[in-house]
Motif scaffolding. Structure first.
Motif, PDB file in Angstrom:
ATOM      1  N   PHE A 158       0.822  -1.202   0.000  1.00 42.87           N
ATOM      2  CA  PHE A 158       0.000   0.000   0.000  1.00 42.87           C
ATOM      3  C   PHE A 158       0.864   1.264   0.000  1.00 42.87           C
ATOM      4  N   ARG A 159       0.387   2.295  -0.684  1.00 41.72           N
ATOM      5  CA  ARG A 159       0.984   3.618  -0.663  1.00 41.72           C
ATOM      6  C   ARG A 159      -0.127   4.573  -0.241  1.00 41.72           C
ATOM      7  N   LEU A 160      -0.290   4.751   1.053  1.00 38.07           N
ATOM      8  CA  LEU A 160      -1.454   5.449   1.594  1.00 38.07           C
ATOM      9  C   LEU A 160      -1.125   6.874   1.999  1.00 38.07           C
ATOM     10  N   GLU A 161      -2.144   7.721   1.973  1.00 38.32           N
ATOM     11  CA  GLU A 161      -1.978   9.125   2.314  1.00 38.32           C
ATOM     12  C   GLU A 161      -3.057   9.545   3.308  1.00 38.32           C
ATOM     13  N   GLY A 162      -2.891  10.743   3.887  1.00 36.72           N
ATOM     14  CA  GLY A 162      -3.893  11.270   4.810  1.00 36.72           C
ATOM     15  C   GLY A 162      -4.080  10.355   6.015  1.00 36.72           C
ATOM     16  N   PRO A 163      -5.307  10.250   6.521  1.00 41.43           N
ATOM     17  CA  PRO A 163      -5.561   9.439   7.712  1.00 41.43           C
ATOM     18  C   PRO A 163      -5.162   7.975   7.551  1.00 41.43           C
ATOM     19  N   LEU A 164      -5.282   7.441   6.341  1.00 42.91           N
ATOM     20  CA  LEU A 164      -4.936   6.032   6.145  1.00 42.91           C
ATOM     21  C   LEU A 164      -3.440   5.779   6.273  1.00 42.91           C
ATOM     22  N   ALA A 165      -2.632   6.807   6.077  1.00 44.27           N
ATOM     23  CA  ALA A 165      -1.177   6.629   6.153  1.00 44.27           C
ATOM     24  C   ALA A 165      -0.733   6.219   7.550  1.00 44.27           C
ATOM     25  N   THR A 166      -1.521   6.570   8.551  1.00 41.30           N
ATOM     26  CA  THR A 166      -1.165   6.234   9.930  1.00 41.30           C
ATOM     27  C   THR A 166      -2.025   5.102  10.485  1.00 41.30           C
ATOM     28  N   ALA A 167      -2.855   4.511   9.618  1.00 42.68           N
ATOM     29  CA  ALA A 167      -3.707   3.406  10.072  1.00 42.68           C
ATOM     30  C   ALA A 167      -2.858   2.169  10.346  1.00 42.68           C
ATOM     31  N   HIS A 168      -3.173   1.467  11.401  1.00 45.90           N
ATOM     32  CA  HIS A 168      -2.417   0.284  11.772  1.00 45.90           C
ATOM     33  C   HIS A 168      -3.315  -0.952  11.694  1.00 45.90           C
ATOM     34  N   THR A 170      -4.910  -4.241  12.866  1.00 48.56           N
ATOM     35  CA  THR A 170      -5.255  -4.699  14.208  1.00 48.56           C
ATOM     36  C   THR A 170      -5.233  -6.216  14.321  1.00 48.56           C
ATOM     37  N   GLY A 171      -4.863  -6.889  13.250  1.00 44.32           N
ATOM     38  CA  GLY A 171      -4.824  -8.345  13.246  1.00 44.32           C
ATOM     39  C   GLY A 171      -4.275  -8.823  11.923  1.00 44.32           C
ATOM     40  N   PRO A 172      -4.350 -10.119  11.657  1.00 44.73           N
ATOM     41  CA  PRO A 172      -3.819 -10.650  10.402  1.00 44.73           C
ATOM     42  C   PRO A 172      -4.550 -10.117   9.170  1.00 44.73           C
ATOM     43  N   ARG A 173      -5.807  -9.699   9.346  1.00 48.44           N
ATOM     44  CA  ARG A 173      -6.584  -9.146   8.229  1.00 48.44           C
ATOM     45  C   ARG A 173      -7.409  -7.974   8.755  1.00 48.44           C
ATOM     46  N   THR A 174      -7.140  -6.783   8.218  1.00 46.83           N
ATOM     47  CA  THR A 174      -7.783  -5.566   8.712  1.00 46.83           C
ATOM     48  C   THR A 174      -8.406  -4.779   7.569  1.00 46.83           C
ATOM     49  N   VAL A 175      -9.659  -4.399   7.709  1.00 53.14           N
ATOM     50  CA  VAL A 175     -10.318  -3.525   6.737  1.00 53.14           C
ATOM     51  C   VAL A 175      -9.909  -2.092   7.036  1.00 53.14           C
ATOM     52  N   LEU A 176      -9.150  -1.484   6.116  1.00 49.45           N
ATOM     53  CA  LEU A 176      -8.668  -0.115   6.320  1.00 49.45           C
ATOM     54  C   LEU A 176      -9.698   0.921   5.880  1.00 49.45           C
ATOM     55  N   TYR A 177     -10.518   0.547   4.893  1.00 51.95           N
ATOM     56  CA  TYR A 177     -11.523   1.491   4.378  1.00 51.95           C
ATOM     57  C   TYR A 177     -12.663   0.693   3.772  1.00 51.95           C
ATOM     58  N   GLU A 178     -13.868   1.172   3.997  1.00 47.82           N
ATOM     59  CA  GLU A 178     -15.054   0.621   3.344  1.00 47.82           C
ATOM     60  C   GLU A 178     -16.045   1.750   3.149  1.00 47.82           C
ATOM     61  N   GLY A 179     -16.322   2.094   1.906  1.00 45.40           N
ATOM     62  CA  GLY A 179     -17.230   3.188   1.620  1.00 45.40           C
ATOM     63  C   GLY A 179     -17.148   3.593   0.166  1.00 45.40           C
ATOM     64  N   PRO A 180     -17.724   4.743  -0.192  1.00 49.27           N
ATOM     65  CA  PRO A 180     -17.706   5.187  -1.589  1.00 49.27           C
ATOM     66  C   PRO A 180     -16.286   5.313  -2.134  1.00 49.27           C
ATOM     67  N   VAL A 181     -16.119   4.917  -3.384  1.00 49.56           N
ATOM     68  CA  VAL A 181     -14.804   4.962  -4.014  1.00 49.56           C
ATOM     69  C   VAL A 181     -14.256   6.386  -4.060  1.00 49.56           C
ATOM     70  N   ARG A 182     -15.137   7.366  -4.216  1.00 46.92           N
ATOM     71  CA  ARG A 182     -14.668   8.752  -4.283  1.00 46.92           C
ATOM     72  C   ARG A 182     -13.896   9.150  -3.021  1.00 46.92           C
ATOM     73  N   GLY A 183     -14.307   8.639  -1.886  1.00 50.53           N
ATOM     74  CA  GLY A 183     -13.626   8.970  -0.646  1.00 50.53           C
ATOM     75  C   GLY A 183     -12.306   8.246  -0.472  1.00 50.53           C
ATOM     76  N   LEU A 184     -12.171   7.082  -1.117  1.00 48.11           N
ATOM     77  CA  LEU A 184     -10.942   6.304  -0.974  1.00 48.11           C
ATOM     78  C   LEU A 184      -9.820   6.802  -1.879  1.00 48.11           C
ATOM     79  N   CYS A 185     -10.150   7.236  -3.085  1.00 49.28           N
ATOM     80  CA  CYS A 185      -9.120   7.579  -4.075  1.00 49.28           C
ATOM     81  C   CYS A 185      -8.080   8.590  -3.579  1.00 49.28           C
ATOM     82  N   PRO A 186      -8.457   9.668  -2.895  1.00 50.58           N
ATOM     83  CA  PRO A 186      -7.431  10.604  -2.414  1.00 50.58           C
ATOM     84  C   PRO A 186      -6.550  10.019  -1.318  1.00 50.58           C
ATOM     85  N   LEU A 187      -7.047   9.007  -0.610  1.00 47.61           N
ATOM     86  CA  LEU A 187      -6.308   8.416   0.505  1.00 47.61           C
ATOM     87  C   LEU A 187      -5.397   7.275   0.060  1.00 47.61           C
TER      88      LEU A 187
END
Length: 284
Positions: A158-168, A170-187
């Motif tokens: 992953f090459r993440l930006e904004g809030p997702l850049a500091t997301a950690h 929490t286990g072997p499989r973690t959902v970092l984002y779930e929602g409209p694609v428009r909100g994910l693209c900048p992150l």
């Protein structure tokens, strides 16, 4: 067999793994296909030293018109489309390898205006999106009610930006984002291109109603997994048409682009060279 009797001149923006592969293909296979590589540009010009002939190295992006390209291929970063996409269309057709850039409504509008002003096409590579044509046909027929794209890989990919850049994780499989694609693209501008392609393939849903899910999975050290789930409206008996595809794309550890996607992108490049220069945004 050549694509055209007159060679088509192609310029490449970006010299990462995907850009290097395209340059190699154009130099070795391009001539017999009627394609001529006329420049390669990279944000860090030093990366081209020793591998791209000096005569093909473009030092100043603003000078690309001097090479008279017919097609400019962007495989660098969405910022290139944000900052220079509309200007590129003054000189040539544009193949966008970072469709996440189009989640920005101002960028999409500028590209459409420039495309119609100069008579050049904006092509968008389908990348890792499986079933692009089927999604587009179903959407056009009014048979698409929901579309969800899940992309999972090792966190190193992953090459993440904004809030997702500091997301950690929490286990072997973690959902970092779930929602409209428009909100994910900048992150996640470099990890959401498959989802952006889905939003473009299904304009009735678009960036606001296509759902993107980004998953960090420590077990996927050498693989990108893309799941596409779609459904149609309920029929007379309340049952809905549904499709679920699961795509496993081998990748180098930590790589943003999977191996199969590189092959698919070359096919997209060849495909858009067959298409007319028709204004608008077109998946290929």
């Amino acid at each position: 067999m050549a694509l055209n009797t007159v060679p088509r001149k192609v310029g490449i923006l970006g010299y990462g793994r995907l850009g290097q592969s395209l340059v190699s293909h154009l130099l070795t296979q391009g001539p017999e296909l009627g394609l001529e590589l006329v420049f390669v540009w990279n944000r860090d010009p030093g990366r081209m030293a020793g591998s791209v002939p000096p005569t093909l190295q473009l030092q100043n992006l603003a000078a690309l018109g001097e090479r008279h390209p017919d097609l400019v291929v962007e495989v660098a970063h969405p910022k290139i489309i944000h900052e220079s996409g509309a200007e590129i269309l003054r000189y040539a057709n544009l193949l966008v390898g970072s469709p996440s850039a189009l989640a920005d409504q101002a960028t999409e509008r500028q590209l459409l205006e420039a495309s119609h002003c100069w008579g050049h096409a904006v092509f968008v590579a389908r990348g890792a999106l499986w079933g692009t044509e089927d999604i587009a046909r179903l959407d056009e027929a009014g048979g698409l009610q929901s579309l969800r794209v899940t992309m999972a890989t090792h966190p190193d990919g992953f090459r993440l930006e904004g809030p997702l850049a500091t997301a950690h994780s929490t286990g072997p499989r973690t959902v970092l984002y779930e929602g409209p694609v428009r909100g994910l693209c900048p992150l996640a501008p470099r990890n959401s291109n498959t989802m952006a392609a889905a939003a473009l393939a299904a304009p009735s849903l678009g960036f606001d109603r296509v759902i993107g899910v980004l998953v960090a999975d420590f077990s996927l050290k050498d693989m990108h997994v893309v799941d596409v789930e779609l459904s149609g409206p309920p029929g007379p008996k309340g049952r809905s048409f549904a499709v679920h595809t699961h795509r496993e794309n081998p990748s180098e550890p930590g790589a943003v682009t999977g191996s199969a996607t590189i092959t698919t992108f070359w096919s997209s490049l060849l495909g858009c060279c067959h298409l007319p220069s028709k204004p608008g945004i077109h998946l290929c």
